[in-house]
Design a protein around this motif. Structure first.
Motif, mmCIF file in Angstrom:
data_model
loop_
_atom_site.group_PDB
_atom_site.id
_atom_site.type_symbol
_atom_site.label_atom_id
_atom_site.label_comp_id
_atom_site.label_asym_id
_atom_site.label_seq_id
_atom_site.Cartn_x
_atom_site.Cartn_y
_atom_site.Cartn_z
ATOM 1 N N ASN B 396 0.836 -1.191 -0.135
ATOM 2 C CA ASN B 396 -0.198 -0.053 0.016
ATOM 3 C C ASN B 396 0.751 1.182 -0.007
ATOM 4 O O ASN B 396 1.535 1.508 0.885
ATOM 5 C CB ASN B 396 -0.880 -0.125 1.195
ATOM 6 N N ASP B 401 -4.647 3.800 5.338
ATOM 7 C CA ASP B 401 -4.939 2.291 5.560
ATOM 8 C C ASP B 401 -5.901 2.139 4.358
ATOM 9 O O ASP B 401 -6.833 2.609 3.993
ATOM 10 C CB ASP B 401 -5.452 2.002 6.819
ATOM 11 N N GLU B 402 -5.741 0.803 3.839
ATOM 12 C CA GLU B 402 -6.469 0.475 2.817
ATOM 13 C C GLU B 402 -6.924 -1.017 2.948
ATOM 14 O O GLU B 402 -6.190 -1.845 3.357
ATOM 15 C CB GLU B 402 -5.806 0.733 1.267
ATOM 16 N N THR B 403 -8.399 -1.243 2.570
ATOM 17 C CA THR B 403 -8.717 -2.506 2.435
ATOM 18 C C THR B 403 -8.870 -2.968 0.900
ATOM 19 O O THR B 403 -9.497 -2.159 0.279
ATOM 20 C CB THR B 403 -9.950 -2.687 3.200
ATOM 21 N N TYR B 404 -8.380 -4.140 0.569
ATOM 22 C CA TYR B 404 -8.395 -4.749 -0.722
ATOM 23 C C TYR B 404 -9.203 -6.126 -1.057
ATOM 24 O O TYR B 404 -9.328 -6.677 0.023
ATOM 25 C CB TYR B 404 -7.086 -5.050 -1.177
ATOM 26 N N HIS B 423 -11.012 -10.062 3.496
ATOM 27 C CA HIS B 423 -10.483 -8.628 3.066
ATOM 28 C C HIS B 423 -9.232 -8.423 3.611
ATOM 29 O O HIS B 423 -9.090 -8.701 4.655
ATOM 30 C CB HIS B 423 -11.420 -7.627 3.788
ATOM 31 N N LYS B 425 -6.608 -6.037 4.729
ATOM 32 C CA LYS B 425 -6.284 -4.484 5.413
ATOM 33 C C LYS B 425 -4.941 -4.522 5.552
ATOM 34 O O LYS B 425 -4.082 -5.232 5.966
ATOM 35 C CB LYS B 425 -7.018 -4.518 6.494
ATOM 36 N N SER B 427 -1.785 -1.346 6.142
ATOM 37 C CA SER B 427 -1.763 -0.039 6.705
ATOM 38 C C SER B 427 -1.097 0.869 5.694
ATOM 39 O O SER B 427 -0.382 0.279 4.922
ATOM 40 C CB SER B 427 -1.024 -0.285 8.179
ATOM 41 N N SER B 459 -11.742 1.775 -0.871
ATOM 42 C CA SER B 459 -12.116 3.045 -0.474
ATOM 43 C C SER B 459 -11.903 4.002 -1.722
ATOM 44 O O SER B 459 -12.402 5.249 -1.407
ATOM 45 C CB SER B 459 -11.283 3.432 0.791
#
Lengths: 312, 475
Positions: B396, B401-404, B423, B425, B427, B459
């Motif tokens: 990332n 922070d991102e959820t893919y 999912h 996640k 950071s 997101s």
């Protein structure tokens, strides 16, 4: 050229044999002082580090000035604190203690959580993948191979989806901790050669392998009869019983003889016949609970279940 | 017992400290401008605040702990290490290019050694006075005046060195907390080591060793001369004009007016020695091009001032090429760039700068690498279907922070099994490795040689990343 001052060198002041003189070119002052500093350094070094050999031993520096303390595990599993003079071995042990403490944080997390929670935690699974790979390579790989793919006729494949002794977390844990012993009796004294052939045909028919349908029909009866009594262990449907570790004869996975990849039907038949005739007495896995720590076994359980990918 | 006179040894000649005279002129101004420009970057940059979500608010911060380099709005990750190779290539080619054109301009105007030495000489000059005063001070015994003057100038040098070190450390840690931590003893070990080592080396290199670094230690000084060509502009003394046929001579009655000198065969050089006195490496440019010359141009300034004062034309010492100096009809010196070497260097600089800009501009916020588990290559399942396993490595590269979401293309959705981690996640600035299993029926497996993984950040409204990978089966 650089602005320079031309220096005329002097001699030591003594003349030998009328005209022989010695030039006086002293070493640079900084060099001389650097040399003296090395003397001071060596003396300090002797006080702090092992230095002079004395007979079969050596000087160890002033006791207490540069000691190394580390924790070691004795043969009977006790943790003891040891303090010695500075040496590479003790520094290594100290390093291992520190790394172990860092790793312990992660092992503690694994130990405190349920199997399902560990497998759902992406960060923790990274640790399971790396630590599990090492543990698996050190302890399990000699039989189950480095990737857990096993070896037909020797050790089960842990990456497929069939589990002789059960594929839940709890059952995998039981297997690792307590070990397993699989046994199939030889039937050469109970059954005739013809009967073994009929049984073998029936076994092949269960997993859609080429077989003699007539013989298989007789074999079916024999399988469920008290004479051969195969159904006691393999079940009435032939799909095995995990509490005994008896093989599922209806799926495409073969553990002891490579029937699936054998091209010629007669060789497939003779392979199955061989198992029925001679039985099997080498499906043995040793117990690991005395060799591995409980948290290591738990981590290996998750590794085998989720990372190798065969769990269900 | 008498010390006999012996032949002087040619092997050891003690060098005397160089005490330079200050000079005014266009190259001096250029040097000062470069110094001020460079210092305003170096000393101010780490203290500029820069708002960032979820990361330190410092405009330029090389964060070694989280392995991220923040440069204004750009975040550089370890995966971008090849940018460093490109930057180094650009800098090297730029050095070669400049050297081919105008000689060692880097050494004379931009090199840290030159700039800091220049600053320290100015400190000396401000406290101890101009060259004659400093020479006088050197010969004095160690009385209170000498101790005070020499001591305070060296104290100032150490102070500047210390602040140089602090500024350097400020690039690697959150700058506003640096001084406080350093004094209260809370800074990390590496900070103390950096500050101490850099203070000592800066003071030693620019305050004590000075030109010896260039002449004895620096490898660039030696190999830069290889890039000189006959067309390269270099700081040169016009010996033909300066020496005439009978050599240079100090002005004395009958030799003051230029026409008189020319008549008697003497050149324009009045042998005032100013070009030697202003030289930071202590050489005499009139002896021709030397490896010690760092091309700072101060001797040009010094000579021009003298020429002005005696009323002779300027340019006895000037930037000129070897060819032009030798030519029977010298022209006004100009930059000769129509040479294959120079054009080649320029092109490679442009090409690599373009490539670097393209890479920085087109870098994705998500980096995905998918690796197939090769032991075993494929797995036969109990119903005869085939399973392949993969390891997905996600990076990332954003500040949040991102959820893919992971999906597949070209095979049924249910073929993908992400275990208990549906999912992913990740950071900000971190990476994650997860296992993925793909199982296909025997018929489908026989037809499938390749398929695609689809990675989509949940997101952000972004086109999902598609990564093609192999599927192995027994056939």
């Amino acid at each position: 050229m650089i602005q320079q001052e031309k220096v005329v060198p002097t001699t030591t002041g003594h003349t030998w044999d009328d005209d022989l003189q010695e030039l006086n070119n002293p070493l640079p002052t900084w060099w001389i002082w650097g040399f003296y500093v090395t003397f001071i350094f060596t003396i300090l070094y002797w006080l702090f580090f092992p230095a002079w050999p004395i007979g079969g031993s050596f000087t160890k520096g002033v006791p207490g000035w540069n000691d190394v303390t580390y924790t070691a595990t004795t043969v009977d599993g006790k943790q003891v604190q040891k303090t010695t003079h500075w040496n590479m071995r003790s520094k290594f042990m100290q390093d291992m203690n520190e790394r172990g403490a860092e790793q312990k944080v992660w092992f503690d997390k694994v130990a405190a959580m349920s199997y399902e929670d560990v497998s759902a935690d992406a960060d923790l699974m990274q640790f399971v993948n790396s630590a599990g790979k090492t543990l698996f390579s050190d302890n399990c790989a000699p039989c189950h191979q480095a990737g857990g793919q096993g070896k037909i006729g020797f050790a089960p494949n842990l990456t497929d989806d069939y589990w002789q002794y059960g594929g839940t977390y709890e059952l995998i844990h039981t297997t690792i901790a307590g070990g397993r012993r699989g046994y199939m009796p030889p039937f050469k004294e109970v059954l005739t050669e013809a009967q073994i052939k009929q049984l073998a045909n029936y076994v092949l028919s269960l997993s859609d392998e080429p077989h003699d349908a007539e013989a298989a029909k007789v074999g079916d009866t024999l399988f469920h009869s008290e004479t051969a009594a195969c159904f006691y262990c393999h079940g009435a449907e032939g799909n095995g019983r995990i509490e005994l570790g008896s093989a599922n004869l209806t799926d495409k996975i073969w553990l002891w003889v490579n029937v699936a990849d054998e091209k010629k039907p007669e060789l497939k038949l003779s392979a199955v016949e061989k198992v029925i005739t001679g039985g099997l007495n080498h499906g043995v896995m040793q117990p690991w609970e005395h060799r591995l720590q409980p948290e290591q076994i738990k981590l290996l359980t998750v590794y085998v279940h989720d990372s190798l990918g065969g769990g269900k | 017992m008498e010390a006999g006179a012996v032949k002087q040894s040619p092997l050891f000649i003690k060098s005397i400290p160089i005490v330079t005279r200050s000079v005014k002129g266009k190259f001096r101004n250029l040097k000062t401008a470069v110094m001020l420009f460079g210092y305003s970057f170096y000393f101010i940059l780490p203290w500029i605040p820069w708002e960032r979500a979820g990361a330190p608010s410092q405009a330029v911060l090389f964060d070694l702990v989280t392995r991220r380099f923040f440069i204004f709005n750009l975040i550089v990750y370890p995966q971008d290490i090849f940018w460093l190779a490109m930057v180094l290539f650009i800098l090297a080619a730029l050095l070669f290019f400049t050297t081919g054109l105008v000689g060692r301009a880097w050494c004379g105007f931009f090199c840290f050694q030159t700039v800091w030495t220049d600053l320290f000489i100015r400190i000396e000059q401000a406290i101890q006075g101009e060259r004659p005063a400093r020479l006088k001070l050197q010969k004095q015994p160690w009385n209170s005046e000498k101790i005070l003057k020499v001591g305070s100038s060296h104290f100032l040098m150490v102070l500047v060195s210390f602040w140089t070190a602090i500024s350097f450390a400020a690039y690697f840690t959150y700058a506003p907390n640096l001084l406080g931590n350093l004094i209260s003893g809370h800074a990390v070990e590496a900070t103390y080591i950096t500050v101490i080592v850099l203070t000592i080396t800066t003071y030693a290199a620019a305050g004590i060793l000075r030109e010896n670094i260039c002449t004895l230690a620096c490898p660039y000084a030696r190999f830069q001369s290889v890039m000189y060509e006959a067309d390269t502009l270099a700081v040169s003394y016009d010996a033909r004009r300066g020496e005439g046929t009978k050599g240079r001579i100090v002005p004395k009655p009958g030799l003051r007016i230029r026409e008189e000198r020319i008549e008697q065969g003497h050149g324009d050089c009045i042998d005032c020695g100013f070009c030697v006195q202003v030289c930071p490496t202590g050489i005499d440019i009139r002896n021709g091009l030397q490896y010690q010359c760092i091309s700072c141009g101060l001797c040009i300034d010094a000579c021009n001032n003298i020429m002005d004062s005696v009323g002779y034309p300027r340019g006895l010492i000037r930037y000129d090429s070897e060819i032009n100096l030798k030519s029977p009809t010298p022209t006004k010196p100009s930059i000769q760039w129509m040479r294959p070497k120079v054009i080649g260097y320029a092109l490679s600089v442009l090409l690599m700068t373009g490539t670097l800009a393209y890479h920085i501009g087109t870098r994705l916020d998500t980096e995905v690498a998918i690796q197939q588990v090769r032991q075993p290559l494929f797995i036969k399942l109990s119903d005869g279907s085939i399973r392949n396993r993969y390891q997905i490595h996600l990076v990332n590269k954003t500040e949040l922070d991102e959820t893919y979401q992971v999906g597949v293309k070209g095979i049924p959705d249910e073929a993908l099994d992400m275990g208990n981690i549906p999912h992913l996640k990740v950071s900000a600035g971190k990476d994650l490795r997860v296992n993925a299993k793909v199982s296909l029926s025997r018929e489908l497996a026989a037809k499938t040689k390749k398929f695609k993984f689809i990675i989509k950040p949940s997101s952000r409204d972004e086109a999902p990343l598609e990564i093609e990978t192999n599927f192995n089966s027994p056939q």
